[in-house]
Write a protein that holds these residues in place. Structure first.
Motif, PDB file in Angstrom:
ATOM      1  N   PHE A  53      25.371 -11.334 -27.812  1.00 60.91           N
ATOM      2  CA  PHE A  53      26.676 -11.173 -28.314  1.00 60.91           C
ATOM      3  C   PHE A  53      27.892 -11.056 -26.993  1.00 60.91           C
ATOM      4  CE2 PHE A  53      26.792 -11.328 -32.975  1.00 60.91           C
ATOM      5  CZ  PHE A  53      25.547 -11.238 -33.253  1.00 60.91           C
ATOM      6  N   PHE A  54      28.888 -11.541 -27.172  1.00 57.75           N
ATOM      7  CA  PHE A  54      30.031 -11.464 -26.277  1.00 57.75           C
ATOM      8  C   PHE A  54      31.275 -10.741 -27.127  1.00 57.75           C
ATOM      9  CE2 PHE A  54      27.501 -14.617 -24.986  1.00 57.75           C
ATOM     10  CZ  PHE A  54      27.391 -14.350 -23.549  1.00 57.75           C
ATOM     11  N   VAL A  55      31.925  -9.705 -26.639  1.00 59.58           N
ATOM     12  CA  VAL A  55      33.034  -9.067 -27.424  1.00 59.58           C
ATOM     13  C   VAL A  55      34.077  -9.416 -26.687  1.00 59.58           C
ATOM     14  CG1 VAL A  55      33.719  -6.941 -28.371  1.00 59.58           C
ATOM     15  CG2 VAL A  55      31.264  -7.295 -28.029  1.00 59.58           C
ATOM     16  N   TYR A  56      35.055  -9.589 -27.579  1.00 67.81           N
ATOM     17  CA  TYR A  56      36.718 -10.038 -26.853  1.00 67.81           C
ATOM     18  C   TYR A  56      37.684  -9.062 -27.436  1.00 67.81           C
ATOM     19  CZ  TYR A  56      35.241 -14.395 -24.729  1.00 67.81           C
ATOM     20  OH  TYR A  56      34.638 -15.331 -23.908  1.00 67.81           O
ATOM     21  N   GLN A  57      38.511  -8.521 -26.889  1.00 66.05           N
ATOM     22  CA  GLN A  57      39.753  -7.778 -27.631  1.00 66.05           C
ATOM     23  C   GLN A  57      40.924  -8.790 -27.330  1.00 66.05           C
ATOM     24  OE1 GLN A  57      39.401  -5.090 -29.382  1.00 66.05           O
ATOM     25  NE2 GLN A  57      37.303  -4.765 -28.619  1.00 66.05           N
ATOM     26  N   GLU A  58      41.467  -9.377 -28.525  1.00 59.18           N
ATOM     27  CA  GLU A  58      42.421 -10.331 -28.395  1.00 59.18           C
ATOM     28  C   GLU A  58      43.641 -10.053 -29.446  1.00 59.18           C
ATOM     29  OE1 GLU A  58      40.767 -14.143 -29.733  1.00 59.18           O
ATOM     30  OE2 GLU A  58      39.703 -14.214 -27.887  1.00 59.18           O
ATOM     31  N   ASN A  59      44.760  -9.625 -28.803  1.00 57.63           N
ATOM     32  CA  ASN A  59      45.869  -8.826 -29.475  1.00 57.63           C
ATOM     33  C   ASN A  59      45.527  -7.993 -30.261  1.00 57.63           C
ATOM     34  OD1 ASN A  59      47.054 -11.383 -28.260  1.00 57.63           O
ATOM     35  ND2 ASN A  59      46.523 -12.569 -29.828  1.00 57.63           N
ATOM     36  N   GLY A  60      44.800  -7.062 -29.968  1.00 56.47           N
ATOM     37  CA  GLY A  60      44.446  -5.946 -30.907  1.00 56.47           C
ATOM     38  C   GLY A  60      43.199  -6.156 -31.812  1.00 56.47           C
ATOM     39  N   GLU A  61      42.863  -7.375 -31.863  1.00 57.65           N
ATOM     40  CA  GLU A  61      41.713  -7.703 -32.682  1.00 57.65           C
ATOM     41  C   GLU A  61      40.382  -7.738 -32.013  1.00 57.65           C
ATOM     42  OE1 GLU A  61      40.719 -11.071 -36.318  1.00 57.65           O
ATOM     43  OE2 GLU A  61      41.760 -11.643 -34.322  1.00 57.65           O
ATOM     44  N   THR A  62      39.413  -7.104 -32.457  1.00 55.80           N
ATOM     45  CA  THR A  62      38.027  -7.331 -31.918  1.00 55.80           C
ATOM     46  C   THR A  62      37.351  -8.474 -32.402  1.00 55.80           C
ATOM     47  OG1 THR A  62      37.954  -4.770 -31.856  1.00 55.80           O
ATOM     48  CG2 THR A  62      35.771  -6.051 -31.630  1.00 55.80           C
ATOM     49  N   VAL A  63      36.871  -9.348 -31.291  1.00 50.38           N
ATOM     50  CA  VAL A  63      36.031 -10.686 -31.872  1.00 50.38           C
ATOM     51  C   VAL A  63      34.677 -10.788 -31.201  1.00 50.38           C
ATOM     52  CG1 VAL A  63      36.282 -13.171 -31.717  1.00 50.38           C
ATOM     53  CG2 VAL A  63      38.414 -11.693 -31.777  1.00 50.38           C
TER      54      VAL A  63
END
Ligand SMILES: *Cc1c(COP(=O)(O)O)cnc(C)c1O
Length: 369
Positions: A248-258
Motif C-alpha cells: 500500500f502507498f499512502v498519499y496526503q492530498e489537500n488534507g485528505e488521506t488516500v
C-alpha cells in the motif's frame, strides 16, 4: 471433474504422545514463526472417482509418500495461511477463514486439482484448533498460525493432473512477528526476476510461486535489503507485491488521506488482509484506490512529498512499513525510515478486531471456542 459426494466427518484420533504442559510451555516460549507445531494434524485423502475420503485428526508427524508422487516432480501443491486468535473474553476465533477456504479452491482450480468443500476446510480447522487449543498463545500479536495444503500423491511420472491428493492441515503457534515493535524494512526492487506473468499462476497460492521467488529474495539480501519488490512482467515498471505480501502507498492530498494499492490484474495474489484494509481505510474516512502505480511515480511522489507512507500487509506479519527502497535506478527513503500514522492506525484496528477487543461489525471473526 468428479461428481459431488457427501463429505464424511473427521475421525478424531488423539495422539498418545502429546506434549506435557511443561514441554508445551517451553516450546511456546519465543516460538518465532513456523518452527513449532502442535500435537495434531488433519489428513484427508482424495481419489478421482471417489472424491474426498475419510479424514482423520491424528498425531502430528511425518507422512509416507511414494517417491514417484507427482507433487515431488511436477509441483502440484497449493497452500493457505490464516490465524486463530485468543479473544479478550477468553475464547478463540479465526479471522475470515471462509475467505481462505474460497481462495484455496481458486488455487486448486488453477493447478487442475480437485476443490475441497468449504465446509470440510472449516471443519478441519475447527477440529484442530479445539483439539490443540492449549497451543493458542494469549498475547496481542500472537496467534496460532493455521497452514492447510494440498499435494498430488499419485505415483505416476506421466505429465498430467494427478488422480490422488492429500489435504493436510497443521497448526503452529507464532509469536509477535516483530517482538521489538514494528520496524520498517528496506526493500530491493527486482528487475532481474519476475514473480508472475499474465496467464500464469500469480493469483494462486501455489508452492511453485515461492520456489521461483527465492533467488530474488537472496539477491535482495545480497543488496542489503530485507525483502524484494516485484514488478509486472510485461512493462517491468508497475509495482505488484512485496515478497509474499501486498503493498500500500499512502498519499496526503489537500488534507485528505488516500491509500493506494496495486489493482488485481491476475498476476497479484488477492490478499485477505489487503481486502480487509481497503474497507477499514474507507471506514476511517480515507479514500482507498486500486490502481496501477509505477516505480517512477513511487520515487517522484516521495521526493515531492505527496506520498507519505508505504507499507506491506499479509496474514503472517499483519502490517510491515517500508522505510528504504533500493534499486538499479537509485535509492530513496520514506518518512526518514520511520513507521507512519496510517500504517500504525490500520495495524491497531486490525489487531483489535482479530483479538475481539473491538466489535466485529463485518462478521469477519469465526468463533471456534
Ligand atoms: C499469501 C500472500 C499474500 C497475503 O495474503 P493474505 O491473505 O493477506 O495473507 C500476498 N502475496 C502473496 C504472494 C501471498 O502468497
Amino acid at each position: 471433474m468428479s461428481t459431488v459426494m457427501s463429505t464424511p466427518t473427521l475421525e478424531i484420533r488423539p495422539s498418545d504422545h502429546a506434549a506435557s504442559a511443561e514441554e508445551r510451555t517451553k516450546r511456546m516460549t519465543h516460538p518465532g514463526f513456523g518452527r513449532v507445531f502442535t500435537d495434531h494434524m488433519v489428513v484427508v485423502p482424495y481419489t478421482e472417482g471417489h472424491g474426498w475420503g475419510q479424514g482423520v485428526l491424528k498425531a502430528y508427524g511425518p507422512i509416507e509418500m511414494d517417491p514417484a508422487s507427482s507433487v515431488l516432480h511436477y509441483g502440484q501443491a497449493i497452500f493457505e495461511g490464516f490465524k486463530a486468535y485468543k479473544q479478550r473474553d477468553g475464547g478463540i476465533a479465526c479471522f475470515r477463514p471462509e475467505a481462505n477456504a474460497r481462495r484455496f479452491n481458486t488455487s486448486a482450480a488453477r493447478l487442475a486439482m480437485p476443490e475441497l468443500p468449504e465446509a470440510l476446510f472449516l471443519e478441519a480447522a475447527t477440529a484442530l484448533i479445539r483439539q490443540d487449543q492449549a497451543w493458542v498463545p494469549g498475547a496481542v500479536g500472537e496467534s496460532l498460525y493455521m497452514r492447510p495444503l494440498m499435494i498430488a500423491t499419485e505415483a505416476a511420472l506421466g505429465v498430467r493432473a494427478s488422480n490422488e491428493y492429500l489435504f493436510l492441515l497443521m497448526a503452529s503457534p507464532s509469536g509477535a512477528y516483530f517482538p521489538a515493535g514494528v520496524k520498517p524494512v528496506t526493500v530491493w526492487i527486482s528487475d532481474d526476476y519476475v514473480r508472475a506473468a499474465p496467464g500464469g499462476t500469480g493469483f494462486a497460492k501455489c508452492a511453485g510461486n515461492y520456489a521461483a521467488s527465492l533467488v530474488a529474495q537472496r539477491q535482495a539480501k545480497g543488496e542489503g535489503c530485507d525483502q524484494v519488490v516485484w514488478l509486472d512482467a510485461v512493462h517491468r515498471k508497475y509495482i505488484e507485491e512485496m515478497g509474499g505480501m501486498n503493498i500500500f502507498f499512502v498519499y496526503q492530498e489537500n488534507g485528505e488521506t488516500v491509500v493506494v494499492t496495486p489493482e488485481l490484474t491476475g498476476t497479484l495474489l488477492p490478499g485477505i488482509t489487503r481486502d480487509s484494509l481497503l474497507l477499514l481505510a474507507r471506514e476511517q474516512g480515507w479514500r482507498a484506490e486500486e490502481r496501477r502505480i509505477s516505480v517512477e511515480e513511487w520515487r517522484t511522489d516521495i521526493q515531492e512529498g505527496r506520498m507519505t507512507e508505504v507499507f506491506a500487509c499479509g496474514t503472517a506479519a499483519v502490517i510491515t512499513p517500508v522505510g528504504h527502497v533500493k534499486s538499479r535506478q537509485g535509492d530513496w527513503t520514506i518518512r526518514d525510515g520511520e513507521t507512519g500514522p496510517v500504517a500504525a492506525k490500520l495495524r491497531e484496528i486490525l489487531l483489535n478486531l482479530q483479538h475481539g477487543v473491538s466489535p466485529d461489525t463485518h462478521g469477519w471473526m469465526k468463533k471456534i471456542v
